[in-house]
Design a protein around this motif. Sequence first.
Motif, short mmCIF file in Angstrom:
data_model
loop_
_atom_site.label_atom_id
_atom_site.label_comp_id
_atom_site.label_asym_id
_atom_site.label_seq_id
_atom_site.Cartn_x
_atom_site.Cartn_y
_atom_site.Cartn_z
N CYS A 98 33.77 12.45 -43.48
CA CYS A 98 33.91 11.17 -44.19
C CYS A 98 35.35 11.21 -44.68
O CYS A 98 35.62 11.72 -45.77
CB CYS A 98 32.89 11.09 -45.32
SG CYS A 98 33.09 9.66 -46.38
N PRO A 122 27.70 8.02 -45.47
CA PRO A 122 29.10 7.93 -45.89
C PRO A 122 29.34 6.79 -46.89
O PRO A 122 30.10 6.97 -47.85
CB PRO A 122 29.85 7.67 -44.57
CG PRO A 122 28.99 8.30 -43.52
CD PRO A 122 27.58 8.12 -44.00
N THR A 132 29.06 16.03 -41.29
CA THR A 132 29.76 14.89 -40.71
C THR A 132 31.01 14.59 -41.53
O THR A 132 31.02 14.78 -42.74
CB THR A 132 28.81 13.67 -40.65
OG1 THR A 132 29.39 12.68 -39.83
CG2 THR A 132 28.54 13.11 -42.03
N SER A 170 34.27 7.95 -40.31
CA SER A 170 32.99 8.55 -40.71
C SER A 170 31.92 8.25 -39.69
O SER A 170 32.01 7.26 -38.96
CB SER A 170 32.56 8.03 -42.09
OG SER A 170 32.13 6.68 -41.98
N SER A 198 37.43 4.10 -46.40
CA SER A 198 37.01 5.05 -45.36
C SER A 198 37.95 4.96 -44.17
O SER A 198 38.33 3.89 -43.73
CB SER A 198 35.59 4.71 -44.94
OG SER A 198 35.29 5.37 -43.74
#
Length: 459
Positions: free
Chosen positions: A216, A342, A214, A365, A362
């Motif tokens: 991030c 994340p 995934t 994410s 971030s």
Amino acid sequence: MAASFAILTVLLLAAAPAAGDVDWHKVGDETADVLSDVLRIDTQNPPGGETAAANALARKLEAAGIESEVFESAPGRGNLYARLPGTGAGRPIILLAHLDVVPADGRGWRLPPFAGVREHGYVYGRGALDAKGIAAIELMTVVTVARSRQPLDRDVILLATADEEAGGKAGAGWIVKHRPELLANAEYLLTEGDHIHVRAGGRKVVQVAVAEKTPCWVKLTAHGDAGHAAVPPPQTAVTRLVRALDKLRRYRTAVKLVRPVEAYFAALAPLEKDPLRGKLADLGESLQDPIFFAEFTRNPRQNALIRNTITPTVLQGSTKTNVIPEQATAELDCRLLPGERPADFIVLLREVIADDNVRVESVLSFPASSSDADSGFMNAVRKLAAAEFPGSPVVPSVIPGFTDSHYFRDHGIDSYGFVPFVLGEDDEKTVHGVNERVSIENLRDGVRRLVTLLRSLPR
Ligand SMILES: [Zn+2]
């Protein structure tokens, strides 16, 4: 009465060829035409402009007597939805493909990337494999089942969406958030992610992505006093940023062998010769050996499957050589293993950087999740593989990239990355590269395999 009933039956049978009677050669040709049409519509993202492509597919469905809906998440960002009703004995399955493509600079191409040219059994164009070719076979699968007049046990939901290449917020993400009723009660979803591989020596391996890493994505912002570069202070925004990046460069993320990755390599092991066969069969044990570890992680793809990665990509500081900027920024493309959070990773990055002057935030994410590798869907793939490629293993895989699957996995739908194309390295490397192409044979067999797969799904 009986006589006219008999005539009616004969007429119905004439209009409804059995699945075995499909003229697959014709279907392959028709699929190539659908694909060429949609390749001619430029949907490079940004800006996307997928509505025209969605409308082209809607017209094809309409001609086959199948209703569909095109709706926009924003002006020009069109998504197509259609549903072919089944008997209702099973829960719906979604066939998903995206209509946007990554940019293509025609100068490197042998044939123009937005012309949908057919040559020597191939259709060329940006998106031929990723993913307009998938949209074309999914659409023709629905059309072929509809024409057969032999309904499936379950509804088939066709989704052709915008924006996957930029994270899917204006496409799949938007649908899950704003039109969840379209997906209600769906059991499975099928989309891009993996396919049937041809290995050196010609051996085929049927890979189905059940999990993916995934993203991030993180932005670092360093602050300091602006000023003239002729009289610099000891620390500036730029030097702080460089120091933070250097700490990250030196940092080694921990090695973690997650269950789906361990199972993936164990499933690939029988294809190798010893000693590699034995090593992959028990990767957890093998990675303890420093020599094997070094060898294994030298392959960037393998390395990415056993640890989180941190990759600086975008850098920005001053726009003038003699001006010290007030802030300097960097973007990191971090990729996390299934099961990682994340938020925890951002905390880790802050600890590694250990500088309050550098903000860590971030940008994008998702939680990482995976799907059941032993579902009815996977069993149907195993049946298909046994019939078409006897002796070829079916391998539930983990991919280092990401697709729109996560939106649906988070929504409780088992999602699989499986395109029933047989692809060698020559074809694979055209994805996001030059001269992207798909063979008409793959388009034809792709539709045929999908129809078979849908018909053999257990209730
Ligand atoms: Zn794609």
